[in-house]
Scaffold this active site. Sequence first.
Site, short mmCIF file in Angstrom:
data_model
loop_
_atom_site.label_atom_id
_atom_site.label_comp_id
_atom_site.label_asym_id
_atom_site.label_seq_id
_atom_site.Cartn_x
_atom_site.Cartn_y
_atom_site.Cartn_z
NE ARG A 104 5.96 7.03 -5.12
CZ ARG A 104 6.07 6.20 -3.87
NH1 ARG A 104 7.11 6.17 -3.11
NH2 ARG A 104 5.11 5.48 -3.58
CB THR A 108 11.49 3.12 -11.83
OG1 THR A 108 10.98 4.54 -11.80
CG2 THR A 108 11.65 2.39 -13.03
CG ASP A 200 -2.10 8.07 -4.05
OD1 ASP A 200 -1.97 9.68 -3.92
OD2 ASP A 200 -1.39 7.69 -5.00
CG ASP A 203 -5.15 8.40 -5.80
OD1 ASP A 203 -5.14 9.15 -6.82
OD2 ASP A 203 -4.76 7.23 -6.06
C1 PRP Z 1 3.44 11.40 -3.90
C2 PRP Z 1 3.78 12.42 -2.71
C3 PRP Z 1 5.12 12.78 -3.23
C4 PRP Z 1 5.92 11.48 -3.80
C5 PRP Z 1 6.44 10.83 -2.55
O1 PRP Z 1 2.97 11.93 -5.34
O2 PRP Z 1 3.03 13.62 -3.02
O3 PRP Z 1 5.36 13.64 -4.34
O4 PRP Z 1 4.74 10.59 -4.03
O5 PRP Z 1 7.20 9.73 -2.76
P1 PRP Z 1 8.90 9.62 -2.73
O6 PRP Z 1 9.39 10.17 -1.58
O7 PRP Z 1 8.93 7.94 -3.03
O8 PRP Z 1 9.25 10.38 -4.04
P2 PRP Z 1 2.67 10.76 -6.42
O9 PRP Z 1 3.84 10.30 -7.34
O10 PRP Z 1 1.74 9.87 -5.91
O11 PRP Z 1 1.99 11.95 -7.28
P3 PRP Z 1 0.40 12.78 -7.05
O12 PRP Z 1 0.80 13.67 -6.00
O13 PRP Z 1 0.42 13.30 -8.37
O14 PRP Z 1 -0.60 11.83 -6.47
N1 URA Z 2 3.27 8.92 -2.08
C1 URA Z 2 1.97 8.76 -1.20
O1 URA Z 2 0.92 9.42 -1.65
N2 URA Z 2 1.79 7.96 -0.36
C2 URA Z 2 2.84 7.11 0.39
O2 URA Z 2 2.67 6.47 1.29
C3 URA Z 2 3.97 7.29 -0.45
C4 URA Z 2 4.13 8.13 -1.67
#
Ligand code: PRP
Ligand code: URA
Length: 209
Positions: A104, A108, A200, A203
Amino acid sequence: MTNVYPSTHPLVAHKLTKLRDKKNTDPKKFRELIREISALLTYEVTADMRTKPVSVETPLARTEGLEMKEPIALIPILRAGLGMVEGVWSLMPSAEVWHIGLYRDENTLQPVEYYNKLPIEPTVSVCLILDPMLATGGSAIATVDLLKRWGVKRIKFVGVIAAPEGINTLHKHHPDVPIHIASIDDNLNENGYIVPGLGDAGDRQFGTG
Ligand code: PRP
Ligand code: URA
């Protein structure tokens, strides 16, 4: 909410509570819990999968049984979806795994695709999208769009925590995709994080927070 299936299983609720706990749950424990919750959700998600008759011989007699009919693929959304694969595989070891990389954009909140090695033709008829967090719904919608363009007929979303906003947006775009989830939380905050949520998910799994 139609086509949304929050788990009501006490074990799922118990493990989810531990997963949320930032003080007592380190990345190792977090990964174990994600794996266990994913296995428990798999039992629920596969309840309507098709089977076909098969004949086997016990030590005493021949008998008729059932085996899973449809080839299934797991589609973990990198990174956080990765941790769900082992849990689902523990019950369905022959499922194919096709990785989709999305993150994400912090400003944005729109999903940005950075990895996709799907072959030209679909290799399965059922796909389970694995991602612990359904927040705005952008990542899930982008993945369903991609899988539908690939030609998959049946898609389910499997997650751990969803915000009502994400469920509504995903279903506005793709009402045919069932959402299986451990919990529906209260809301999204101004940064697009689920509240109370778990922070997160990427993380916390990978120790990068
Ligand atoms: C997180 C999560 C989803 C997304 C959800 O990923 O694992 O893929 O955010 O958010 P959304 O419904 O608003 O799209 P992130 O972008 O943090 O990436 P990561 O898994 O690599 O940490
Ligand atoms: N992605 C995450 O990992 N946590 C949230 O709460 C939203 C998006």
